[in-house]
Design a protein around this motif. Sequence first.
Motif, PDB file in Angstrom:
ATOM      1  N   GLU A 144       6.080   3.923   5.910  1.00 34.49           N
ATOM      2  CA  GLU A 144       4.779   4.055   6.391  1.00 34.49           C
ATOM      3  C   GLU A 144       4.000   3.371   7.553  1.00 34.49           C
ATOM      4  N   HIS A 198       1.602  11.032  -1.591  1.00 34.86           N
ATOM      5  CA  HIS A 198       1.397  11.935  -0.528  1.00 34.86           C
ATOM      6  C   HIS A 198       0.194  12.826  -0.978  1.00 34.86           C
ATOM      7  N   ALA A 239       7.010  14.962   3.022  1.00 35.42           N
ATOM      8  CA  ALA A 239       6.280  14.285   2.009  1.00 35.42           C
ATOM      9  C   ALA A 239       7.181  13.219   1.173  1.00 35.42           C
TER      10      ALA A 239
END
Length: 333
Positions: A143, A216, A259
């Motif tokens: 991320e 998520h 996700a």
Amino acid sequence: MLHVSILIPEGDCSLTHIEASYQILTEVNNFLRAEGKAPLFNVQLVGLTSHTGLRKGLFVVHPHALVSEIRHSDLILIPALQGGDLAAALERNEAWVPWLKKQHAEGACIASFCLGSFLLAQTGLLKGKPCTTHWSAAAAFRERFPEVLLLPDKILTDEGGICTSGGALTFTNLLLYLIEKYAGRAIAIQTAKVFMIDMDRESQSPFIVFKGQKNHEDAPIRDAQDFIEQHYADKLSVDDLAVRFAIGRRNLERRFKKATANTIAEYIQRVKIEAAKYRLESTRDNVNEVMYDVGYNDPKAFRTIFRKFTGLSPVQYRGKYSRHRIPEEAATD
């Protein structure tokens, strides 16, 4: 002699990585002296300040030198950052970034251990390069640094003078790799024997514990994940899930991959294998019983998928992690 800088990051970091690296590299010098050779490593602890408190002040590290005093280093070791809040840890250690970039530009090899990869990636030096870190931090790393080629199953990576190691004590494998690189295979083997380090491991897979990626905001996808985890032994299909959650198949597959970083088929496989691992660790069920219980009917397919995610056969996995040994299984593995 090669100058080695062991970084002392601000805030909590791995004291084990610092002390053991210093001890092992210093012992390599002793091995060389015993052979009538000159010592190879000039090892220094390098800090941003004259002392750094670790574990809420329980330990204090006094570096040999401040970073401003190190003009050139041949090898730089970055221990794992700790303390939970990686964003705050990176902010506290931003002052390392220009120095690391300068040292690498001037030829230094830089190696990170475990979550030290976050500080290394913060420099931009990992952009487009392979990297590993602790398997549990893979999602957070991806991320924050999507431009880095993360390989969380690997024990270590090395490309262009940038090295990384996986979780926790796998740093010893990267140290052995670097010792072999600079001092030769024989010294690396001697080091492995003295410190009882398992050489040449390549994968973190046997240690990975899969926990569904649920950090998520897509609530229907979390519901689908929960359903898979509760019904993993059933015959599940993408079409069935699409109907159950009233989402078009293509849309479901796209959202699920976005996700969780897994396709639906991969996620189902990983949940099944995690359940199988637990049963192999904690029960006396034979491999076929475990296979059927988690929803597989083909022994060959089960072994192939199990090895894909763990790097071991089911029998090898049981031998590594379970007290329950079933001798007759060895012949069928």
